[in-house]
Design an enzyme around this catalytic site. Structure first.
Site, PDB file in Angstrom:
ATOM      1  N   GLY B 129       0.841  -1.196   0.000  1.00 44.56           N
ATOM      2  CA  GLY B 129       0.000   0.000   0.000  1.00 44.56           C
ATOM      3  C   GLY B 129       0.863   1.228   0.000  1.00 44.56           C
ATOM      4  O   GLY B 129       0.945   1.946   0.994  1.00 44.56           O
ATOM      5  N   SER B 131       1.598   3.272  -3.379  1.00 43.28           N
ATOM      6  CA  SER B 131       1.176   4.258  -4.382  1.00 43.28           C
ATOM      7  C   SER B 131      -0.198   4.835  -4.069  1.00 43.28           C
ATOM      8  O   SER B 131      -1.062   4.156  -3.521  1.00 43.28           O
ATOM      9  CB  SER B 131       1.116   3.627  -5.767  1.00 43.28           C
ATOM     10  OG  SER B 131       2.376   3.145  -6.132  1.00 43.28           O
ATOM     11  N   SER B 163      -1.390  -4.300  -5.954  1.00 42.73           N
ATOM     12  CA  SER B 163      -1.522  -5.601  -6.613  1.00 42.73           C
ATOM     13  C   SER B 163      -2.238  -6.585  -5.704  1.00 42.73           C
ATOM     14  O   SER B 163      -1.860  -6.747  -4.542  1.00 42.73           O
ATOM     15  CB  SER B 163      -0.138  -6.155  -6.963  1.00 42.73           C
ATOM     16  OG  SER B 163       0.444  -5.369  -7.960  1.00 42.73           O
ATOM     17  N   GLU B 246      17.736  -8.534  -0.265  1.00 40.64           N
ATOM     18  CA  GLU B 246      17.928  -9.592  -1.246  1.00 40.64           C
ATOM     19  C   GLU B 246      18.962  -9.226  -2.307  1.00 40.64           C
ATOM     20  O   GLU B 246      19.539 -10.088  -2.943  1.00 40.64           O
ATOM     21  CB  GLU B 246      16.611  -9.924  -1.910  1.00 40.64           C
ATOM     22  CG  GLU B 246      16.691 -11.267  -2.586  1.00 40.64           C
ATOM     23  CD  GLU B 246      15.405 -11.626  -3.232  1.00 40.64           C
ATOM     24  OE1 GLU B 246      14.807 -10.739  -3.837  1.00 40.64           O
ATOM     25  OE2 GLU B 246      15.017 -12.795  -3.134  1.00 40.64           O
ATOM     26  N   GLU B 377      10.880   6.335 -17.202  1.00 42.24           N
ATOM     27  CA  GLU B 377      11.386   7.717 -17.173  1.00 42.24           C
ATOM     28  C   GLU B 377      12.023   8.033 -15.815  1.00 42.24           C
ATOM     29  O   GLU B 377      13.095   8.640 -15.741  1.00 42.24           O
ATOM     30  CB  GLU B 377      10.244   8.699 -17.474  1.00 42.24           C
ATOM     31  CG  GLU B 377       9.777   8.684 -18.927  1.00 42.24           C
ATOM     32  CD  GLU B 377       9.002   7.425 -19.304  1.00 42.24           C
ATOM     33  OE1 GLU B 377       8.432   6.774 -18.400  1.00 42.24           O
ATOM     34  OE2 GLU B 377       8.983   7.079 -20.502  1.00 42.24           O
TER      35      GLU B 377
END
Lengths: 327, 401
Positions: B129, B131, B163, B246, B377
């Site tokens: 959580g 964006s 997602s 990682e 970008e």
């Protein structure tokens, strides 16, 4: 697959070569716009890199193809003459052909050696082969897996890259040494990839340096995304080409089944990315970019010369599709 | 410097390969529907299989229930997992590669004791959580509020592009808990129970027809202060904590997957005839593009192995990971665009897609790859500013002028 980085000895070798080149072969040496590296062959020989892979028993350094690729990258960064590939490989050709005296003269830089970029009809196009009587240098021609040291009559051509002496050699000429050597043929491709990768890194730095310092509209032009994104593309290309060079060199050294694919990919990618970066480098320099007075044009022209080395790049991708690859 | 040769791990590789061959489910991962339930059941089941098999948390420390594999063994695992076409889902990776490691590094003993075993066993699915409608590429612009009231944080606002929120049990929620703060300051990282009253999840249909992402609305959602991970106001640091965990090793699987897709595409071009009756590979333009993709994917793979080797040596990972992320996204997109082109008329039919390994659907979803997780970008800005030291693009000054 091996996970590796250059080791301490390799890094020391690279540092030694880089320091020497920075002092002796700055880009400013091209300000006269004429070929100037072939006249300094003995200086290069003093660095001990000719015959870098030649066994110590034959008077070489006895290093591997990985070290040779690392050295080629450094040579590429200062736009060393493309003939240096012949300098690195020719002693082995002579040694394997049983020409010990020729081998010794090549390692010492007493005999200079040019590089055939390719053939055109019954002529070879040769870069930086010293043709004066004093040196009478042979050139290295690579056809498939055959490597030959040849002396032939030559006529001078006017090369787009004024810092390279381009000649047309009438074939077949006199063969001084000829061997079948798939390993050396691939090593030549790898060294060309090394020169192109080094050239690309220099181009990236040149473009970014200029973007950082040139002020227009009240700010360094590198603050504009239109500029910085293309600088980023050059940086990404350089990172990919360097790591592919490293992977390809290690694949060749360890006899990996897909070594040919890895090496030829390294060469093609470096040529492609270097040309893109060289074009951008001219654009970012604005008005000065397209003049003979700035170094950007040197890079673009040299890039075209290196790209023509050992096979037309236009035809390479379709060949890469068919080569064995370990996935 | 040889950091490890895969030859040393032949026995381990054989063990992994054998286990995956026996356990990876046949057939594709179920698509993510509006309610996400079939996909949820599938990934929970798969994570449970991994857990029982001893393959959960391969990179987690042993004291937290992980497998604690060496870096080289992790790479072997990711290689073999990609070769076995092991299931891939954001519902798993958020918990395994992000939430879990964040709790290990910054969580309290209670948070770790409750959540880590549930993550490893596949009991709980997590979503991110971060964006928001006004904070996508510019993550520091987060506005979603968390007001501290007594021993609770009361949440109001919304998140987007989350997602698999529709199938998640918990969320890593980054909130602005200090009113009036701006940018990286005053943010907090909290564990949000997705079943809390006041949460509304609206799945968003992507152009491939699946519901990969959601919008999540918070209307006076009450979260215990005990769910704050790290200190209140320390959310930015907590969000960045996993970056070093990682160190890009899981990327290695992605490089192999994309190379395998190129090999499939080459086989497709050899087997499939174009409108002129000739094999597609006889078309020099196609052969040329396939050769370029194959070379570029090899370059991409070399770049990620080198990055993995470098990260084993460096104390702090540099911005070089951005190179891999940027190139992976753009190469994948180019690959599926070429595949779509090669499908000719067949490319118009979704029904025919299984024919070509769901190439049409993957093509359609490939437009998300260069946007999600940081647009190409923004990644170019990062490379230019942090690696090449180009001056910052001062958007604020430009807007003011």
């Amino acid at each position: 697959m091996t996970l590796s980085l250059p080791d301490a000895e390799q890094l020391a070798l690279v540092r030694g070569v880089a320091d020497f080149l920075a002092g002796e072969f700055p880009l400013t040496r091209f300000r006269g716009g004429v070929p100037c590296d072939i006249g300094r062959w003995p200086d290069l020989a003093s660095l001990g890199i000719f015959g870098i892979m030649l066994p110590e028993a034959d008077g070489g350094l006895g290093l591997g193809v990985v070290e040779a690729a690392l050295v080629a990258r450094e040579l590429g960064q200062v736009l060393m003459s493309p003939a240096v590939i012949a300098g690195l490989l020719a002693p082995q050709v002579a040694a394997r052909a049983g020409e010990a005296a020729l081998c010794g003269a090549l390692v010492a830089g007493e005999r200079r050696v040019g590089i055939a970029l390719g053939t055109l009809g019954d002529e070879a196009r040769v870069a930086d082969c010293h043709t004066t009587a004093a040196y009478g240098g042979p050139f290295l021609l690579i056809e498939g897996e055959t490597l030959s040291l040849i002396e032939a009559g030559q006529r001078a051509l006017d090369c787009i890259d004024g810092t390279v002496q381009l000649t047309a050699a009438t074939m077949p000429g006199t063969v001084l040494a000829r061997i079948e050597a798939p390993d050396l043929a691939l090593a030549a491709q790898l060294l060309a990839a090394g020169l192109l990768t080094g050239l690309l890194e220099t181009t990236r730095n040149m473009a970014a340096d200029y973007a950082r310092t040139r002020v227009q509209f009240g700010r360094p032009i590198g603050a504009f995304q239109a500029i910085k994104h293309r600088c980023a593309d050059a940086a990404l290309g350089a990172e990919m080409c360097w790591t592919q060079l490293w992977a390809a060199a290690n694949a060749l050294a360890s006899g990996q089944a897909d070594a040919e694919f890895q090496v030829r990919s390294a060469k093609w990618l470096a040529g492609d990315e270097a040309l893109k970066a060289a074009r951008f480098d001219i654009q970012v320099h604005g008005g000065m970019g397209f003049t003979q007075e700035a170094d950007a044009q040197l890079i673009l022209k040299r890039c075209h010369v290196l790209n023509q080395m050992f096979g037309n790049p236009r035809l390479v991708p379709a060949q890469l599709v068919l080569l064995p690859l370990e996935v | 410097m040889d950091l490890g040769s895969s030859g040393t791990f032949d026995a381990f590789r054989a063990e992994v390969r054998q286990w995956l061959a026996a356990n990876v489910p046949a057939g594709p991962v179920p698509p993510i529907s509006h309610d996400g339930q079939v996909h949820r059941a599938f990934i929970r089941n798969w994570q449970q299989t991994l857990h029982v098999g001893g393959w959960a948390g391969i990179n987690w420390p042993g004291k937290y229930g992980g497998r604690d594999l060496s870096a080289m063994e992790q790479i072997v695992w990711y290689e073999e997992y990609a070769r076995a076409d092991g299931p891939d889902s954001p519902g798993l990776s958020v918990a395994q590669s992000h939430a879990g490691p964040t709790l290990i590094q910054c969580g309290t003993a209670e948070q770790q004791a409750f959540h880590l075993p549930r993550i490893l066993s596949g009991t709980d699915i997590w979503c991110q959580g971060f964006s928001e409608p006004g904070a996508g590429s510019d993550l520091a612009a987060i506005r979603c509020r968390g007001d501290v009231v007594g021993d609770e944080v009361v949440v109001n606002g919304s998140k987007i592009w989350t997602s698999f929120a529709q199938g998640a049990d918990y969320q890593e929620l980054v909130l602005r808990t200090e009113p009036g703060s701006s940018r990286h300051k005053g943010l907090s990282w909290v564990i949000c129970d997705m079943r809390s009253p006041g949460i509304t999840v609206r799945p968003i249909q992507s152009m491939d027809g699946e519901y990969h992402n959601c919008e999540v609305f918070y209307d006076n959602v009450r979260i215990p202060l005990a769910n704050v991970v790290g200190a209140l106001g320390d959310g930015w640091r907590v969000s960045m904590a996993t970056l070093a965990f990682e160190r890009g090793r899981s990327f290695i699987g992605s490089q192999l997957r994309i190379l395998r897709t190129v090999e499939r595409l080459i086989a497709f071009a050899q087997e499939t005839r174009g409108p002129d009756g000739q094999p597609l590979m006889a078309d020099l333009r196609i052969a040329d593009q396939l050769g370029i993709l194959r070379a570029r994917c090899a370059g991409l793979k070399s770049m990620s192995y080198f990055a993995a080797a470098r990260s084993m040596n460096d104390a702090v990972p540099g911005a070089e990971g951005t190179y891999v992320a940027l190139m992976l996204a753009e190469t994948k997109q180019a690959l599926f665009q070429l595949w779509m082109e090669m499908l000719d008329l067949r490319g118009l039919e979704i029904d025919d897609a299984p024919h070509a390994n769901n190439a049409v659907l993957q093509y359609l979803f490939s437009y998300a790859i260069t946007i999600g997780g940081g647009t190409s970008e923004v990644r170019r800005n990062i490379i230019a500013e942090r690696i090449l030291n180009l001056p910052r693009h001062d958007a604020v000054a430009e807007l003011a002028a």
